[in-house]
Write a protein that holds these residues in place. Structure first.
Motif, mmCIF file in Angstrom:
data_model
loop_
_atom_site.group_PDB
_atom_site.id
_atom_site.type_symbol
_atom_site.label_atom_id
_atom_site.label_comp_id
_atom_site.label_asym_id
_atom_site.label_seq_id
_atom_site.Cartn_x
_atom_site.Cartn_y
_atom_site.Cartn_z
ATOM 1 N N VAL A 16 24.608 18.599 -31.211
ATOM 2 C CA VAL A 16 25.258 17.376 -31.650
ATOM 3 C C VAL A 16 26.630 17.336 -30.990
ATOM 4 O O VAL A 16 27.424 18.258 -31.156
ATOM 5 N N THR A 17 26.895 16.292 -30.228
ATOM 6 C CA THR A 17 28.187 16.135 -29.562
ATOM 7 C C THR A 17 28.790 14.803 -29.989
ATOM 8 O O THR A 17 28.124 13.772 -29.920
ATOM 9 N N SER A 18 30.030 14.851 -30.452
ATOM 10 C CA SER A 18 30.688 13.642 -30.944
ATOM 11 C C SER A 18 32.100 13.551 -30.387
ATOM 12 O O SER A 18 32.801 14.552 -30.289
ATOM 13 N N THR A 19 32.493 12.343 -30.042
ATOM 14 C CA THR A 19 33.883 12.112 -29.628
ATOM 15 C C THR A 19 34.703 11.574 -30.792
ATOM 16 O O THR A 19 35.892 11.344 -30.660
ATOM 17 N N GLY A 20 34.047 11.393 -31.931
ATOM 18 C CA GLY A 20 34.717 10.884 -33.118
ATOM 19 C C GLY A 20 35.056 11.987 -34.096
ATOM 20 O O GLY A 20 35.033 13.171 -33.770
ATOM 21 N N VAL A 21 35.370 11.603 -35.319
ATOM 22 C CA VAL A 21 35.721 12.552 -36.368
ATOM 23 C C VAL A 21 34.580 12.673 -37.367
ATOM 24 O O VAL A 21 33.642 11.885 -37.361
ATOM 25 N N GLU A 22 34.669 13.684 -38.232
ATOM 26 C CA GLU A 22 33.694 13.932 -39.293
ATOM 27 C C GLU A 22 32.295 14.155 -38.719
ATOM 28 O O GLU A 22 31.360 13.397 -38.945
ATOM 29 N N SER A 23 32.172 15.245 -37.968
ATOM 30 C CA SER A 23 30.921 15.568 -37.288
ATOM 31 C C SER A 23 30.288 16.815 -37.889
ATOM 32 O O SER A 23 30.921 17.862 -37.967
ATOM 33 N N GLY A 24 29.030 16.689 -38.305
ATOM 34 C CA GLY A 24 28.289 17.817 -38.835
ATOM 35 C C GLY A 24 26.877 17.818 -38.296
ATOM 36 O O GLY A 24 26.326 16.769 -37.955
ATOM 37 N N ALA A 25 26.264 18.990 -38.215
ATOM 38 C CA ALA A 25 24.901 19.086 -37.707
ATOM 39 C C ALA A 25 23.894 18.520 -38.704
ATOM 40 O O ALA A 25 22.850 18.016 -38.316
ATOM 41 N N ASN A 40 21.410 25.203 -39.930
ATOM 42 C CA ASN A 40 21.713 24.739 -38.579
ATOM 43 C C ASN A 40 21.479 25.875 -37.592
ATOM 44 O O ASN A 40 22.028 26.960 -37.744
ATOM 45 N N TYR A 41 20.654 25.615 -36.565
ATOM 46 C CA TYR A 41 20.444 26.536 -35.449
ATOM 47 C C TYR A 41 21.038 25.964 -34.160
ATOM 48 O O TYR A 41 21.134 26.660 -33.165
ATOM 49 N N GLY A 42 21.402 24.697 -34.169
ATOM 50 C CA GLY A 42 21.916 24.027 -32.982
ATOM 51 C C GLY A 42 23.415 24.222 -32.817
ATOM 52 O O GLY A 42 24.041 25.023 -33.507
ATOM 53 N N SER A 43 23.971 23.461 -31.903
ATOM 54 C CA SER A 43 25.413 23.515 -31.687
ATOM 55 C C SER A 43 26.018 22.166 -32.047
ATOM 56 O O SER A 43 25.390 21.123 -31.916
ATOM 57 N N ILE A 44 27.253 22.215 -32.531
ATOM 58 C CA ILE A 44 27.988 21.003 -32.910
ATOM 59 C C ILE A 44 29.342 21.039 -32.211
ATOM 60 O O ILE A 44 30.044 22.041 -32.287
ATOM 61 N N VAL A 45 29.651 19.975 -31.504
ATOM 62 C CA VAL A 45 30.928 19.853 -30.800
ATOM 63 C C VAL A 45 31.545 18.523 -31.202
ATOM 64 O O VAL A 45 30.896 17.485 -31.130
ATOM 65 N N GLY A 46 32.780 18.578 -31.664
ATOM 66 C CA GLY A 46 33.466 17.361 -32.085
ATOM 67 C C GLY A 46 34.956 17.500 -31.931
ATOM 68 O O GLY A 46 35.442 18.421 -31.277
ATOM 69 N N THR A 47 35.689 16.600 -32.567
ATOM 70 C CA THR A 47 37.146 16.650 -32.498
ATOM 71 C C THR A 47 37.697 17.124 -33.839
ATOM 72 O O THR A 47 37.855 18.310 -34.057
ATOM 73 N N ASP A 48 37.955 16.227 -34.771
ATOM 74 C CA ASP A 48 38.536 16.562 -36.069
ATOM 75 C C ASP A 48 37.458 16.554 -37.154
ATOM 76 O O ASP A 48 36.569 15.712 -37.144
ATOM 77 N N SER A 49 37.538 17.497 -38.085
ATOM 78 C CA SER A 49 36.590 17.625 -39.200
ATOM 79 C C SER A 49 35.191 17.907 -38.684
ATOM 80 O O SER A 49 34.284 17.089 -38.750
ATOM 81 N N VAL A 50 35.020 19.119 -38.162
ATOM 82 C CA VAL A 50 33.745 19.558 -37.593
ATOM 83 C C VAL A 50 33.212 20.721 -38.416
ATOM 84 O O VAL A 50 33.916 21.707 -38.642
#
Length: 93
Positions: A16-25, A40-50
Motif C-alpha cells: 500500500v503506497t499513499s501520498t496522503g495521510v492516515e494510511s494503514g494496510a 498484515n504481511y504487505g508493506s505500507i508506505v505513507g507520509t503522516d499517520s502510518v
C-alpha cells in the motif's frame, strides 16, 4: 474509514503506497471502531499517520499482528500511526 463498526479476520498481502495521510494496510482511519484478528504481511508506505494495521485509530484493536514493513515521515507505528482526536485506542494481543 471505519466508524463505530467492527472489522475482523482481515489479511493484507499487498503493498500500500499513499501520498496522503492516515494510511494503514487494513484501514486508513478507525474512529471508535473495533479491529479484531487482522494481519498484515504487505508493506505500507505513507507520509503522516502510518500504521501497519490502521493509520489513525481510536476504539479497540485486538489480536492484530504485523509481519510486513511500514514507513512514513511522522506518526508511524507498527499497529497504528496516531490517535484519532487524541483518543488512543486500546490495543491488546
Amino acid at each position: 474509514w471505519l466508524y463505530k463498526g467492527i472489522l475482523e479476520n482481515c489479511t493484507n498481502y499487498i503493498q500500500v503506497t499513499s501520498t496522503g495521510v492516515e494510511s494503514g494496510a487494513i484501514v486508513g482511519t478507525s474512529e471508535l471502531g473495533t479491529i479484531k484478528n487482522c494481519v498484515n504481511y504487505g508493506s505500507i508506505v505513507g507520509t503522516d499517520s502510518v500504521g501497519a494495521i490502521a493509520g489513525k485509530a481510536s476504539g479497540t484493536i485486538s489480536g492484530c499482528h504485523n509481519y510486513g514493513t511500514y514507513e512514513g515521515t511522522s506518526n508511524v507505528g507498527e499497529i497504528y500511526g496516531s490517535a484519532h482526536n487524541n483518543n488512543h485506542p486500546t490495543v491488546t494481543d
